[in-house]
Design a protein around this motif. Structure first.
Motif, PDB file in Angstrom:
ATOM      1  N   SER A 161       0.830  -1.195   0.000  1.00  0.00           N
ATOM      2  CA  SER A 161       0.000   0.000   0.000  1.00  0.00           C
ATOM      3  C   SER A 161       0.866   1.247   0.000  1.00  0.00           C
ATOM      4  O   SER A 161       2.053   1.208   0.352  1.00  0.00           O
ATOM      5  N   ILE A 162       0.246   2.364  -0.373  1.00  0.00           N
ATOM      6  CA  ILE A 162       0.951   3.646  -0.375  1.00  0.00           C
ATOM      7  C   ILE A 162       1.388   4.047   1.031  1.00  0.00           C
ATOM      8  O   ILE A 162       2.515   4.532   1.214  1.00  0.00           O
ATOM      9  N   PRO A 163       0.548   3.877   2.081  1.00  0.00           N
ATOM     10  CA  PRO A 163       1.035   4.192   3.434  1.00  0.00           C
ATOM     11  C   PRO A 163       2.274   3.387   3.823  1.00  0.00           C
ATOM     12  O   PRO A 163       3.167   3.915   4.492  1.00  0.00           O
ATOM     13  N   ASP A 211      10.027   7.323   5.127  1.00  0.00           N
ATOM     14  CA  ASP A 211       9.950   8.387   6.140  1.00  0.00           C
ATOM     15  C   ASP A 211       9.351   9.664   5.556  1.00  0.00           C
ATOM     16  O   ASP A 211       9.847  10.776   5.771  1.00  0.00           O
ATOM     17  N   LEU A 212       8.269   9.497   4.805  1.00  0.00           N
ATOM     18  CA  LEU A 212       7.581  10.623   4.186  1.00  0.00           C
ATOM     19  C   LEU A 212       6.100  10.552   4.519  1.00  0.00           C
ATOM     20  O   LEU A 212       5.558   9.462   4.727  1.00  0.00           O
ATOM     21  N   LEU A 253       5.155  12.259  -0.513  1.00  0.00           N
ATOM     22  CA  LEU A 253       5.471  11.133  -1.392  1.00  0.00           C
ATOM     23  C   LEU A 253       4.861  11.342  -2.773  1.00  0.00           C
ATOM     24  O   LEU A 253       5.528  11.155  -3.799  1.00  0.00           O
ATOM     25  N   GLN A 254       3.599  11.747  -2.818  1.00  0.00           N
ATOM     26  CA  GLN A 254       2.941  11.974  -4.104  1.00  0.00           C
ATOM     27  C   GLN A 254       3.589  13.147  -4.843  1.00  0.00           C
ATOM     28  O   GLN A 254       3.676  13.145  -6.074  1.00  0.00           O
ATOM     29  N   TRP A 255       4.042  14.151  -4.104  1.00  0.00           N
ATOM     30  CA  TRP A 255       4.709  15.288  -4.737  1.00  0.00           C
ATOM     31  C   TRP A 255       6.024  14.860  -5.373  1.00  0.00           C
ATOM     32  O   TRP A 255       6.340  15.248  -6.505  1.00  0.00           O
ATOM     33  N   LEU A 256       6.790  14.024  -4.673  1.00  0.00           N
ATOM     34  CA  LEU A 256       8.056  13.552  -5.239  1.00  0.00           C
ATOM     35  C   LEU A 256       7.821  12.634  -6.431  1.00  0.00           C
ATOM     36  O   LEU A 256       8.556  12.681  -7.420  1.00  0.00           O
ATOM     37  N   HIS A 290       3.046   2.116  -9.379  1.00  0.00           N
ATOM     38  CA  HIS A 290       2.834   3.404 -10.061  1.00  0.00           C
ATOM     39  C   HIS A 290       3.642   4.510  -9.383  1.00  0.00           C
ATOM     40  O   HIS A 290       4.301   5.320 -10.050  1.00  0.00           O
ATOM     41  N   VAL A 291       3.624   4.546  -8.053  1.00  0.00           N
ATOM     42  CA  VAL A 291       4.330   5.602  -7.323  1.00  0.00           C
ATOM     43  C   VAL A 291       5.844   5.386  -7.390  1.00  0.00           C
ATOM     44  O   VAL A 291       6.607   6.337  -7.581  1.00  0.00           O
TER      45      VAL A 291
END
Length: 459
Positions: free
Chosen positions: A128-130, A137-138, A143-146, A261-262
């Motif tokens: 998962s994204i979390p 450590d974001l 995280l989505q911005w990077l 994707h991320v």
């Protein structure tokens, strides 16, 4: 007039916003994946809950889905959404709703199934994204911005919020090279991904670059004493490894759609137009066009710490096909980044041209190209090298490289090390000592002579 305007405004605001077909498909996908049992009746009931009624088109839609997926694709909600959008039953439902001017509406949303979180610190698959945000450590927003999956950085004006800085490196008579250097925040995230996620996925046996326990030396050692050695070079290697290929590699490694994707967004980059417009001279028009097009597409940036390992993983199929081609000719194949090497006996030496044509065909099929000017065929009787290492009888440093390094060290002793630091390196001593150690690993006797001379330098 004011009362009439107020009445019209209140009616407009009271209307429910029209849901796009993609939003309806995503809501249906979440509902299907949350069903207790993956059966037609359960999926139809789940779809009826989302749509507010048991629509006729749900049964054929569910039939299409169950034909494609024997079991629920829990880690691929985006793929399921795409399948729903492509279903003829769903497309017909959208068309008829538009004709009636009564578009499909979402009556209820279902929260998708949650995935179990791995043990803290474990190098397990990230579901998962979390989990990914915790690993790096974001917070999720940063995280989505990077990751920048929408490529805002490519279109944004120059400023401190960009994730990369760019340096063109001109090369006389050749196409220039672009270094895409990640800023500190991005570099930290990529380094953590490399150490905790990417580095545990095994690379192919042919890869000797950027793989723990392997090096240019181990790759060259496999070609010692061969009748013939063939060397090829891939053009714009990192730029031709696209985001789509990275995403597919991560999915094959077991990562969920959202995580893959991320991670793909974190490790790939599309170069801004203004940087491409500043390309210095060099290379043919065809080469410059190909490079500009590759850099404008999301690709592995040359300069990111995660790029070499991801490149190794993304070209495993290329390595596998070239290994099979080499085995058919009783030859040996290794790859160090973009340097390809083949060696063999008399069978390969009889028809090297035909063998190279087969190699070029496989490379083209896999989306890469060969730099014809750097293709070399060396037989016994001439100096055979692989990644700059002599392999005729045993691995050795070339005489030219040894002489250049010996002259540099001698000049450091006589004139001082500052006179030889032409590249203005911050730690020239460490750089020079590393080159001496490299010679020692290939030829202990020559390396010892250089080390004794190195010790005479006054720093």
């Amino acid at each position: 007039m004011a009362d009439a305007a107020t009445t019209i405004a209140s009616r407009v605001l009271a209307r429910k916003p029209r849901a796009l077909p993609s939003a309806v498909a995503a809501a249906l996908a979440d509902a299907f994946l949350s069903a207790d049992v993956w059966t037609a009746s359960e999926l139809i009931d789940a779809g009826a809950f989302v749509m507010g009624a048991r629509r006729r088109w749900l049964a054929p839609l569910v039939s299409d889905i169950m034909s494609a997926f024997v079991r629920p694709p829990l880690d691929a909600p985006r793929l399921l959404t795409a399948l729903i959008l492509q279903s003829p039953a769903f497309g017909e439902a959208v068309r008829k709703a538009d004709e009636r001017r009564s578009p499909l509406r979402i009556h209820h949303h279902v929260v998708g199934p949650s995935t179990s979180r791995p043990t803290p610190g474990a190098l397990a698959r990230i579901d998962s994204i979390p989990d990914l945000a915790d690993l790096l450590d974001l917070d999720i927003g940063r995280l989505q911005w990077l990751a920048d999956t929408k490529q805002w950085n490519r279109r944004a004006r120059p400023g401190p919020l960009h994730h990369y800085r760019y340096e063109w490196r001109p090369r006389p008579g050749r196409i220039p090279r672009l270094l895409e250097i990640p800023e500190e925040r991005m570099r930290r995230a990529q380094r953590k991904l490399l150490n905790s996620v990417l580095g545990i996925v095994p690379a192919g046996h042919a890869a000797h670059g950027f793989v723990p326990g392997r090096s240019a030396r181990t790759g060259a050692a496999r070609h010692v004493g061969s009748e013939i050695v063939i060397s090829l070079d891939l053009t714009t290697f990192f730029a031709r490894v696209t985001a789509g290929r990275i995403y597919g590699t991560l999915r094959q490694s077991g990562h969920s759609e959202s995580v893959a994707h991320v991670i793909t967004g974190l490790c790939t980059n599309a170069v801004p137009r203004r940087t491409l417009a500043a390309m210095p001279p060099g290379g043919s028009p065809e080469e410059r066009f190909a490079l500009r097009r590759a850099l404008a597409t999301s690709h592995l940036p040359q300069g990111a710490p995660s790029s070499p390992m991801l490149a190794n993983l993304a070209v495993r199929r290329l390595d596998s096909r070239l290994s099979g081609w080499a085995d058919a000719a009783d030859a040996t194949y290794t790859r160090y980044a973009d340097d390809l090497a083949f060696s063999g006996g008399l069978a390969l030496a009889r028809r090297p041209d035909a063998f190279i044509r087969g190699v070029q065909r496989i490379i083209g099929d896999e989306g890469h190209s060969v730099n014809a000017r750097k293709t070399r065929v060396r037989r016994q009787g001439v100096r055979q090298t692989v990644t700059g290492i002599v392999v005729n009888q045993h691995i050795n440093v070339s005489r030219a490289d040894y002489d250049r390094l010996k002259a540099t060290i001698h000049n450091c002793v006589v004139h001082g090390p500052h006179t030889q630091n032409h590249r203005r390196l911050d730690d020239f001593r460490a750089h020079l000592l590393g080159r001496v150690s490299w010679v020692e690993s290939l030829n202990a006797e020559r390396g010892e002579k250089l080390r004794q001379e190195f010790l005479r330098i006054r720093w």
